[in-house]
Design a protein around this motif. Structure first.
Motif, PDB file in Angstrom:
ATOM      1  N   PHE A  55      45.204 146.096   0.592  1.00 48.26           N
ATOM      2  CA  PHE A  55      44.832 144.704   0.377  1.00 48.26           C
ATOM      3  C   PHE A  55      44.905 143.932   1.698  1.00 48.26           C
ATOM      4  O   PHE A  55      44.571 142.760   1.746  1.00 48.26           O
ATOM      5  CB  PHE A  55      45.777 144.051  -0.646  1.00 48.26           C
ATOM      6  N   GLN A  56      45.353 144.598   2.738  1.00 49.42           N
ATOM      7  CA  GLN A  56      45.594 143.930   4.013  1.00 49.42           C
ATOM      8  C   GLN A  56      44.383 144.042   4.936  1.00 49.42           C
ATOM      9  O   GLN A  56      44.412 144.723   5.954  1.00 49.42           O
ATOM     10  CB  GLN A  56      46.847 144.506   4.674  1.00 49.42           C
ATOM     11  N   TRP A  57      43.332 143.364   4.576  1.00 48.84           N
ATOM     12  CA  TRP A  57      42.160 143.269   5.431  1.00 48.84           C
ATOM     13  C   TRP A  57      42.387 142.172   6.471  1.00 48.84           C
ATOM     14  O   TRP A  57      43.033 141.161   6.186  1.00 48.84           O
ATOM     15  CB  TRP A  57      40.926 142.924   4.605  1.00 48.84           C
ATOM     16  N   GLU A  58      41.842 142.379   7.648  1.00 47.07           N
ATOM     17  CA  GLU A  58      41.880 141.336   8.672  1.00 47.07           C
ATOM     18  C   GLU A  58      40.603 140.513   8.524  1.00 47.07           C
ATOM     19  O   GLU A  58      39.495 141.022   8.700  1.00 47.07           O
ATOM     20  CB  GLU A  58      41.954 141.948  10.070  1.00 47.07           C
ATOM     21  N   ILE A  59      40.760 139.247   8.177  1.00 46.26           N
ATOM     22  CA  ILE A  59      39.604 138.378   7.966  1.00 46.26           C
ATOM     23  C   ILE A  59      39.497 137.417   9.144  1.00 46.26           C
ATOM     24  O   ILE A  59      40.415 136.637   9.414  1.00 46.26           O
ATOM     25  CB  ILE A  59      39.736 137.611   6.640  1.00 46.26           C
ATOM     26  N   VAL A  60      38.390 137.511   9.870  1.00 45.20           N
ATOM     27  CA  VAL A  60      38.183 136.673  11.051  1.00 45.20           C
ATOM     28  C   VAL A  60      36.959 135.796  10.825  1.00 45.20           C
ATOM     29  O   VAL A  60      35.937 136.255  10.321  1.00 45.20           O
ATOM     30  CB  VAL A  60      38.012 137.530  12.324  1.00 45.20           C
ATOM     31  N   ASP A  61      37.067 134.524  11.200  1.00 40.55           N
ATOM     32  CA  ASP A  61      36.005 133.583  10.860  1.00 40.55           C
ATOM     33  C   ASP A  61      35.188 133.097  12.051  1.00 40.55           C
ATOM     34  O   ASP A  61      34.343 132.215  11.909  1.00 40.55           O
ATOM     35  CB  ASP A  61      36.577 132.382  10.104  1.00 40.55           C
ATOM     36  N   THR A  62      35.444 133.677  13.232  1.00 44.28           N
ATOM     37  CA  THR A  62      34.599 133.355  14.388  1.00 44.28           C
ATOM     38  C   THR A  62      34.216 134.649  15.092  1.00 44.28           C
ATOM     39  O   THR A  62      34.935 135.654  15.013  1.00 44.28           O
ATOM     40  CB  THR A  62      35.307 132.430  15.400  1.00 44.28           C
ATOM     41  N   GLN A  63      33.113 134.616  15.790  1.00 44.23           N
ATOM     42  CA  GLN A  63      32.649 135.809  16.486  1.00 44.23           C
ATOM     43  C   GLN A  63      33.601 136.203  17.615  1.00 44.23           C
ATOM     44  O   GLN A  63      33.914 137.384  17.791  1.00 44.23           O
ATOM     45  CB  GLN A  63      31.239 135.559  17.033  1.00 44.23           C
ATOM     46  N   ASP A  64      34.069 135.230  18.369  1.00 48.02           N
ATOM     47  CA  ASP A  64      34.967 135.528  19.490  1.00 48.02           C
ATOM     48  C   ASP A  64      36.272 136.146  19.008  1.00 48.02           C
ATOM     49  O   ASP A  64      36.783 137.099  19.623  1.00 48.02           O
ATOM     50  CB  ASP A  64      35.264 134.252  20.284  1.00 48.02           C
ATOM     51  N   SER A  65      36.820 135.616  17.925  1.00 49.83           N
ATOM     52  CA  SER A  65      38.087 136.153  17.426  1.00 49.83           C
ATOM     53  C   SER A  65      37.910 137.569  16.892  1.00 49.83           C
ATOM     54  O   SER A  65      38.807 138.405  17.013  1.00 49.83           O
ATOM     55  CB  SER A  65      38.669 135.242  16.343  1.00 49.83           C
TER      56      SER A  65
END
Length: 210
Positions: A55-65
């Motif tokens: 359940f531990q997905w890494e969710i990133v909301d910007t392209q740079d991050s």
């Protein structure tokens, strides 16, 4: 070459080809890492958690991050990335050749447009606008292959119980979510699982004889 939604529609049912088997060095490898990069999604669907086994997905909301995270935080992992088409078009060229990047999956509205850049990057496994039909089965097949690779490394290290769990997870993904998976891969996983069970039975027999 990508496995695209257009190819599936025009050719009918197809075999879900996994990436080629890749050896894993247990001395440096940690585990799989699953990354979601889509500004419109803040969480994954349950089916992705089940297939990935976490359940531990890494969710990133910007392209740079996203680029920074994969480059600096995932060195000893095997990375699966699900991205939107808009993000993917800019992210993929920057991270595609990193050794930790294993599979990339593009979920978008304009399939034809995003196929044009995606076909230049072989780690892009599918470009589609219907994840249940196209993305989920390919993702499941690729995670199965990765678990098979991990199981092989564990088996070679004499860790039969741990290896068996990886092979079982691989077969579970195939049986539930990737029924059109490559028969060669399926047979290999079955053979590996059988070898594990044989070795464990032999170890148990030897232990009881002592």
């Amino acid at each position: 070459m990508t496995n695209s939604a257009n190819e599936i529609v025009t050719r009918g049912p197809r075999i879900l080809k996994p990436l080629n088997g890749q050896s894993i060095d247990l001395a440096t490898f940690k585990r799989f890492k699953f990354v979601l990069s889509d500004p419109l999604q803040i969480e994954t669907r349950d089916i992705y958690d089940i297939i990935s086994g976490t359940f531990q997905w890494e969710i990133v909301d910007t392209q740079d991050s996203c680029v920074s995270y994969i480059r600096t935080k995932c060195t000893n992992y095997r990375v699966f990335l699900i991205t939107s088409g808009v993000f993917g078009r800019n992210i993929v060229p920057l991270i595609h050749d990193l050794p930790q990047v294993y599979g990339i999956y593009v979920y978008c509205a304009n399939v034809f447009y995003h196929q044009q850049w995606a076909k230049l990057h072989y780690k892009v496994r599918v470009v589609c606008n219907h994840d249940d039909l196209y993305l989920v089965p390919q993702f499941a097949a690729d995670v199965a292959q990765a678990n098979n690779d991990w199981g092989n490394a564990l088996l070679n290290a004499g860790k039969c119980n741990e290896a068996k769990e990886k092979f079982k997870k691989a077969m579970e993904n195939i049986n539930k979510y990737a029924r059109c998976a490559d028969p060669v891969m399926i047979n290999e996983i079955k053979q590996n699982l059988k070898e594990c069970e044989t070795m464990l039975s032999l170890l148990k027999y030897c232990t009881t004889r002592e």
